[in-house]
Design a protein around this motif. Structure first.
Motif, PDB file in Angstrom:
ATOM      1  N   GLN A  48      46.035 -25.532 -56.516  1.00  0.00           N
ATOM      2  CA  GLN A  48      44.588 -25.605 -56.330  1.00  0.00           C
ATOM      3  C   GLN A  48      44.094 -27.040 -56.551  1.00  0.00           C
ATOM      4  O   GLN A  48      43.206 -27.526 -55.853  1.00  0.00           O
ATOM      5  CB  GLN A  48      43.872 -24.643 -57.278  1.00  0.00           C
ATOM      6  CG  GLN A  48      43.936 -23.205 -56.837  1.00  0.00           C
ATOM      7  CD  GLN A  48      43.288 -22.259 -57.840  1.00  0.00           C
ATOM      8  OE1 GLN A  48      43.019 -22.633 -58.980  1.00  0.00           O
ATOM      9  NE2 GLN A  48      43.050 -21.033 -57.395  1.00  0.00           N
ATOM     10  N   GLN A  61      42.340 -29.193 -53.761  1.00  0.00           N
ATOM     11  CA  GLN A  61      41.031 -29.828 -53.983  1.00  0.00           C
ATOM     12  C   GLN A  61      41.119 -31.315 -53.645  1.00  0.00           C
ATOM     13  O   GLN A  61      40.222 -31.861 -53.009  1.00  0.00           O
ATOM     14  CB  GLN A  61      40.592 -29.630 -55.443  1.00  0.00           C
ATOM     15  CG  GLN A  61      39.212 -30.153 -55.743  1.00  0.00           C
ATOM     16  CD  GLN A  61      38.139 -29.395 -54.982  1.00  0.00           C
ATOM     17  OE1 GLN A  61      38.228 -28.191 -54.764  1.00  0.00           O
ATOM     18  NE2 GLN A  61      37.123 -30.103 -54.538  1.00  0.00           N
ATOM     19  N   ASP A 102      39.051 -33.130 -50.800  1.00  0.00           N
ATOM     20  CA  ASP A 102      38.230 -34.307 -51.090  1.00  0.00           C
ATOM     21  C   ASP A 102      38.630 -35.464 -50.169  1.00  0.00           C
ATOM     22  O   ASP A 102      37.775 -36.199 -49.650  1.00  0.00           O
ATOM     23  CB  ASP A 102      38.377 -34.740 -52.541  1.00  0.00           C
ATOM     24  CG  ASP A 102      37.707 -33.757 -53.501  1.00  0.00           C
ATOM     25  OD1 ASP A 102      36.875 -32.947 -53.036  1.00  0.00           O
ATOM     26  OD2 ASP A 102      38.033 -33.791 -54.710  1.00  0.00           O
TER      27      ASP A 102
END
Length: 167
Positions: free
Chosen positions: A135, A139, A143
């Motif tokens: 995760q 992320q 981003d």
């Protein structure tokens, strides 16, 4: 009167049946006195006989008392109640033994399951750590992709989503 030799001869000549009968007869008082046997000619003193008789009677009375008391209705009923109680206790013990056996079997099963549960917990912790790690990477990727020039629809939407909306 016959001499000793003649008496010995007469005994020798006597048929064996008569001789056996004479030997099997009870000894006379004269023979007992001469041999010195049968209490050596002494009689039991009267006071000792009375004392033995009194002791026997003294033991016989309590024996009769306890025999009558042991066979009384209350005693017989008590023994019957005790027997029923023992049978009931045995029945209850058998009923208790069955669940205890099942409990021991389940405890044995649980003992074999404990290492498996521990292994599964360790595996779950590792999997959770891996998911958190992925995760985090996801992320980071999201981003970094938001800064990409291919994105036209806005932040948080992936390139794949952007392509799906164009068609």
């Amino acid at each position: 009167m016959p001499t000793d030799t003649e008496m010995d001869m007469s005994e020798f000549m006597m048929p064996t049946k008569e001789k056996d009968m004479r030997e099997s007869m009870m000894p006379t008082d004269k023979e007992i006195d001469e041999s010195g046997s049968v209490l050596c000619g002494r009689k039991l003193p009267l006071w000792l006989g009375l004392l033995l008789l009194l002791a026997a009677g003294g033991l016989l009375v309590p024996l009769i008392y306890f025999a009558v008391r042991a066979n009384s209705k209350a005693c017989v009923d008590g023994l019957q109640a005790q027997k029923e109680c023992q049978e009931l206790n045995q029945h209850l013990q058998r009923q208790l033994d069955q669940p205890q056996e099942v409990l021991h079997e389940k405890e044995a099963e649980a003992a074999t399951c404990k290492p498996t549960v521990a292994t599964l917990r360790d595996s779950l912790k590792k999997d959770q750590a891996r998911v958190e790690e992925l995760q985090g990477h996801n992320q980071d990727w999201a981003d970094s992709s938001s800064d990409s020039p291919f994105e036209a629809s806005g932040p948080g939407q992936s390139q794949h989503d952007h392509m799906a909306t164009r068609w």
